[in-house]
Design a protein around this motif. Structure first.
Motif, short mmCIF file in Angstrom:
data_model
loop_
_atom_site.label_atom_id
_atom_site.label_comp_id
_atom_site.label_asym_id
_atom_site.label_seq_id
_atom_site.Cartn_x
_atom_site.Cartn_y
_atom_site.Cartn_z
N VAL A 145 0.83 -1.22 0.00
CA VAL A 145 0.00 0.00 0.00
C VAL A 145 0.86 1.26 0.00
O VAL A 145 0.42 2.31 -0.47
CB VAL A 145 -0.98 0.02 1.20
N THR A 146 2.10 1.16 0.50
CA THR A 146 2.96 2.35 0.57
C THR A 146 3.54 2.74 -0.79
O THR A 146 4.14 3.80 -0.93
CB THR A 146 4.11 2.11 1.56
N GLU A 147 3.34 1.90 -1.80
CA GLU A 147 3.88 2.21 -3.14
C GLU A 147 2.94 3.08 -3.97
O GLU A 147 3.35 3.66 -4.97
CB GLU A 147 4.14 0.92 -3.93
N GLY A 148 1.67 3.12 -3.58
CA GLY A 148 0.69 3.88 -4.37
C GLY A 148 -0.09 2.98 -5.31
O GLY A 148 0.38 1.92 -5.71
N GLU A 149 -1.29 3.46 -5.66
CA GLU A 149 -2.24 2.62 -6.43
C GLU A 149 -1.88 2.51 -7.90
O GLU A 149 -2.40 1.66 -8.62
CB GLU A 149 -3.65 3.24 -6.38
N ASP A 150 -0.99 3.41 -8.37
CA ASP A 150 -0.77 3.49 -9.82
C ASP A 150 0.28 2.52 -10.37
O ASP A 150 0.46 2.42 -11.58
CB ASP A 150 -0.36 4.91 -10.20
N VAL A 176 -1.48 5.84 4.89
CA VAL A 176 -0.99 6.41 3.62
C VAL A 176 -2.14 6.74 2.65
O VAL A 176 -1.91 7.01 1.48
CB VAL A 176 0.05 5.46 2.94
N GLU A 177 -3.37 6.71 3.20
CA GLU A 177 -4.57 7.02 2.40
C GLU A 177 -4.60 6.25 1.09
O GLU A 177 -4.83 6.80 0.01
CB GLU A 177 -4.66 8.54 2.16
N PHE A 178 -4.35 4.97 1.22
CA PHE A 178 -4.33 4.09 0.05
C PHE A 178 -5.76 3.88 -0.45
O PHE A 178 -6.66 3.57 0.33
CB PHE A 178 -3.72 2.74 0.45
N MET A 180 -7.94 1.57 -2.03
CA MET A 180 -7.97 0.14 -2.37
C MET A 180 -8.77 -0.13 -3.65
O MET A 180 -8.36 -0.94 -4.50
CB MET A 180 -8.58 -0.64 -1.20
N ALA A 181 -9.90 0.56 -3.81
CA ALA A 181 -10.75 0.32 -4.99
C ALA A 181 -9.99 0.70 -6.26
O ALA A 181 -10.03 -0.02 -7.26
CB ALA A 181 -12.04 1.12 -4.88
N ALA A 182 -9.25 1.83 -6.20
CA ALA A 182 -8.49 2.27 -7.38
C ALA A 182 -7.37 1.27 -7.69
O ALA A 182 -7.13 0.93 -8.86
CB ALA A 182 -7.90 3.65 -7.14
N ALA A 183 -6.70 0.77 -6.65
CA ALA A 183 -5.61 -0.19 -6.87
C ALA A 183 -6.15 -1.46 -7.51
O ALA A 183 -5.58 -1.98 -8.48
CB ALA A 183 -4.93 -0.52 -5.54
N ARG A 184 -7.26 -1.95 -6.99
CA ARG A 184 -7.86 -3.18 -7.55
C ARG A 184 -8.26 -2.95 -9.00
O ARG A 184 -8.04 -3.81 -9.86
CB ARG A 184 -9.07 -3.62 -6.71
N ASP A 185 -8.82 -1.79 -9.25
CA ASP A 185 -9.25 -1.45 -10.61
C ASP A 185 -8.04 -1.39 -11.55
O ASP A 185 -8.09 -1.89 -12.68
CB ASP A 185 -9.96 -0.09 -10.54
N ASN A 186 -6.93 -0.81 -11.09
CA ASN A 186 -5.73 -0.71 -11.94
C ASN A 186 -5.15 -2.08 -12.26
O ASN A 186 -4.69 -2.33 -13.37
CB ASN A 186 -4.67 0.16 -11.24
N ILE A 187 -5.19 -2.97 -11.27
CA ILE A 187 -4.70 -4.34 -11.52
C ILE A 187 -5.59 -5.01 -12.58
O ILE A 187 -5.10 -5.63 -13.53
CB ILE A 187 -4.67 -5.17 -10.21
#
Ligand SMILES: Nc1nc2c(ncn2[C@@H]2O[C@H](COP(=O)(O)OP(=O)(O)O)[C@@H](O)[C@H]2O)c(=O)[nH]1
Ligand SMILES: [Mg+2]
Length: 220
Positions: A145-150, A176-178, A180-187
């Motif tokens: 999560v500390t790497e960012g969603e992008d 870190v205000e990660f 999660m929905a955006a990260a999952r979507d990017n994957i």
């Protein structure tokens, strides 16, 4: 006349050679009945900590071992050895990834027939490991999560060539205000349909789901 630039050609040949060796390794693993899972991520995403916890649990039921790659130091092998499983460090020097020849050399002296599961921790890097088949049957990619969603969008190949994604250090997500929905979507955008598991090796959150996933793969 061959118009391919020489460096491109050398690289292509090296990859071809690696693929052939990886295919032979995969055959060898299948014949020996050992299941081989590799882990890739950026440096510090939590590969070693996740593997230490995973080995500690799985060794109660299976004969497990690990190979771990790094540019320098045997630190990770020492950490993984705390799980009381056979562990070997591969020091790559200046090379930013493991390759099939390194795996073959590291296995020298090990009787694969005595193992059920072999984990391979690759060198921390989101670029180079993507191109090298190690003969593994499953590649897992970690995104902390500390790497960012992008990161999946910036490093699509490593996500594309992996079979399952783990979002790690979820205990730190709030700090870190990660998103999660955006990260999952990017994957999903770079690898539609890929299974995603959220874990914290530190608090144990999500570890049951992760271990169940591994058990289901082993039972396959
Ligand atoms: N808060 C938190 N820290 C973690 C977690 N997993 C790993 N770490 C820490 O992150 C750092 C890097 O972890 P490590 O396992 O060495 O990552 P690797 O470089 O990918 O093998 C270490 O300080 C770990 O203690 C986690 O789930 N939560
Ligand atoms: Mg490590």
């Amino acid at each position: 006349m061959n118009t391919t630039p020489r460096l491109v050609e050398v690289r292509r040949n090296a990859l071809k050679q690696n693929d052939e060796l990886a295919r032979a390794l995969r055959d060898r693993f299948r014949k020996a009945g050992v299941r081989v899972f590799s882990v890739v991520s950026s440096p510090g995403a939590g590969k070693t900590m996740l593997l230490e916890k995973t080995l500690t649990t799985l060794r109660r039921q299976w004969r497990v071992a690990a190979l771990v790659g790094d540019l320098a130091t045997e630190n990770d092998a020492a950490r993984l050895a705390r799980a009381q499983a056979p562990v070997k460090q591969i020091i790559t020097g200046a090379v930013c990834h493991l390759d099939a020849a390194m795996i073959e050399r590291a296995l020298d002296g090990w009787n694969l027939g005595e193992l059920d599961l072999l984990f391979i921790e690759n060198v921390g890097n989101l670029v180079c490991p993507a191109s090298y088949d190690l003969g593994e049957e499953l590649r897992m990619v970690l995104l902390s999560v500390t790497e960012g969603e992008d990161k999946p969008l910036k490093y699509p190949t490593i996500f594309n060539t992996s079979d399952v994604a783990l979002i790690t250090k979820v205990d730190l997500a709030g700090a870190v205000e990660f998103d999660m929905a955006a990260a999952r979507d990017n994957i999903q955008r770079v690898r539609p349909g890929m299974q995603i598991i959220e874990v914290s090796a530190k608090t144990g959150e999500g570890m049951d789901e992760w271990l169940q996933f591994l058990q289901s793969r082993i039972a396959d």
